[in-house]
Design a protein around this motif. Structure first.
Motif, mmCIF file in Angstrom:
data_model
loop_
_atom_site.group_PDB
_atom_site.id
_atom_site.type_symbol
_atom_site.label_atom_id
_atom_site.label_comp_id
_atom_site.label_asym_id
_atom_site.label_seq_id
_atom_site.Cartn_x
_atom_site.Cartn_y
_atom_site.Cartn_z
ATOM 1 N N GLU A 1 -41.064 17.664 -52.582
ATOM 2 C CA GLU A 1 -39.772 17.425 -53.237
ATOM 3 C C GLU A 1 -39.536 15.924 -53.450
ATOM 4 O O GLU A 1 -38.723 15.540 -54.278
ATOM 5 N N GLU A 2 -40.215 15.084 -52.681
ATOM 6 C CA GLU A 2 -40.154 13.633 -52.845
ATOM 7 C C GLU A 2 -41.572 13.127 -53.092
ATOM 8 O O GLU A 2 -42.200 12.527 -52.209
ATOM 9 N N PRO A 3 -42.083 13.331 -54.305
ATOM 10 C CA PRO A 3 -43.499 13.069 -54.587
ATOM 11 C C PRO A 3 -43.797 11.602 -54.892
ATOM 12 O O PRO A 3 -42.917 10.837 -55.276
ATOM 13 N N ASP A 4 -45.083 11.275 -54.740
ATOM 14 C CA ASP A 4 -45.565 9.957 -55.155
ATOM 15 C C ASP A 4 -45.654 9.886 -56.676
ATOM 16 O O ASP A 4 -45.434 8.837 -57.263
ATOM 17 N N PHE A 5 -46.009 11.022 -57.291
ATOM 18 C CA PHE A 5 -46.078 11.038 -58.755
ATOM 19 C C PHE A 5 -45.580 12.358 -59.316
ATOM 20 O O PHE A 5 -45.582 13.386 -58.646
ATOM 21 N N ASN B 1 -43.686 7.939 -59.501
ATOM 22 C CA ASN B 1 -42.289 8.315 -59.321
ATOM 23 C C ASN B 1 -41.390 7.124 -59.026
ATOM 24 O O ASN B 1 -40.234 7.114 -59.429
ATOM 25 N N GLN B 2 -41.896 6.110 -58.336
ATOM 26 C CA GLN B 2 -41.088 4.938 -58.002
ATOM 27 C C GLN B 2 -40.970 3.966 -59.170
ATOM 28 O O GLN B 2 -39.902 3.461 -59.472
ATOM 29 N N LYS B 3 -42.082 3.719 -59.840
ATOM 30 C CA LYS B 3 -42.118 2.731 -60.924
ATOM 31 C C LYS B 3 -41.832 3.333 -62.292
ATOM 32 O O LYS B 3 -41.679 2.596 -63.262
ATOM 33 N N TYR C 1 -51.552 7.929 -54.088
ATOM 34 C CA TYR C 1 -50.918 9.125 -54.631
ATOM 35 C C TYR C 1 -51.430 10.357 -53.899
ATOM 36 O O TYR C 1 -52.536 10.835 -54.143
ATOM 37 N N THR C 2 -50.603 10.866 -52.988
ATOM 38 C CA THR C 2 -51.002 12.035 -52.198
ATOM 39 C C THR C 2 -50.075 13.236 -52.387
ATOM 40 O O THR C 2 -50.413 14.339 -51.987
ATOM 41 N N THR C 3 -48.894 13.007 -52.977
ATOM 42 C CA THR C 3 -47.944 14.102 -53.202
ATOM 43 C C THR C 3 -47.538 14.125 -54.668
ATOM 44 O O THR C 3 -47.491 13.096 -55.338
ATOM 45 N N PHE C 4 -47.250 15.330 -55.171
ATOM 46 C CA PHE C 4 -46.910 15.500 -56.582
ATOM 47 C C PHE C 4 -45.790 16.520 -56.757
ATOM 48 O O PHE C 4 -45.485 17.295 -55.863
ATOM 49 N N ASN C 5 -45.199 16.476 -57.931
ATOM 50 C CA ASN C 5 -44.234 17.476 -58.385
ATOM 51 C C ASN C 5 -44.227 17.414 -59.900
ATOM 52 O O ASN C 5 -44.937 16.588 -60.486
ATOM 53 N N TYR C 6 -43.403 18.233 -60.524
ATOM 54 C CA TYR C 6 -43.310 18.286 -61.982
ATOM 55 C C TYR C 6 -41.941 17.779 -62.417
ATOM 56 O O TYR C 6 -40.967 17.889 -61.689
#
Length: 176
Positions: free
Chosen positions: A73-77, A131-133, A35-40
């Motif tokens: 904009e395309e986060p890991d979580f 975000n994927q699962k 997990y290196t990228t995030f968004n809300y």
């Protein structure tokens, strides 16, 4: 000597009233290095005012970026935040008592009178969701005192302290 002890007791008492308590939970099987990228969440309703939302997102962004995470904009979580405010019972009471007795008979009456206003507390829950699962992998729930009449600067400082305490255990140090 007694004066110094009194000051120390006062500092401890005041510090405990303003304490931020945080409970953490996470999925032990999670590899947090993924997990290196995030968004809300875009449809998130935090339960905070619009101004407090902006303050919280600003301090959270800074804190996460200081941990090496990147807003994307395309986060890991994705992060979901929920909060509520509630009153806790008053802790301070003044007791009045009357007692008497004589011989083998005794009696007494006591009354507790609440002093001051009820304490306002705010609970803020931070959920980190893959975000994927679409699976929750880390959660922190903070509780702290809350002043409705706090200045904007005080509000931002309090939110900063909450975020620092919440993220102090992210990522968790797993024991193998």
């Amino acid at each position: 000597m007694m004066k110094t002890a009194g000051y120390i007791l006062l500092v401890l008492l005041l510090g405990s009233c303003n304490a931020i308590r945080v409970n953490y939970d996470y999925d032990k099987a999670t590899d947090f290095s993924n997990y290196t990228t995030f968004n809300y969440y875009s449809d998130m309703d935090t339960g905070l005012s619009e101004l407090d939302d902006k303050r919280l997102f600003r301090v959270l962004d800074i804190a996460l970026q200081s941990k090496g995470l990147v807003f994307s904009e395309e986060p890991d979580f994705l992060i979901n935040i929920q909060s509520n405010t509630f009153q806790t019972p008053r802790n301070s009471n003044v007791g009045l008592g009357v007692g008497g007795g004589g011989g083998n008979v005794g009696g007494g009456v006591s009354i507790g009178i609440p002093v001051g206003r009820p304490n306002l507390e705010r609970q803020i829950q931070f959920d980190f969701v893959d975000n994927q699962k679409d699976m929750l992998f880390w959660q922190a729930v903070s509780e702290s005192s809350f002043k409705e009449d706090a200045s904007p600067l005080e509000r931002e400082q309090k939110l900063k302290e909450i975020v620092e305490k919440v993220l102090s255990k992210y990522p968790p140090k797993t024991r193998k």
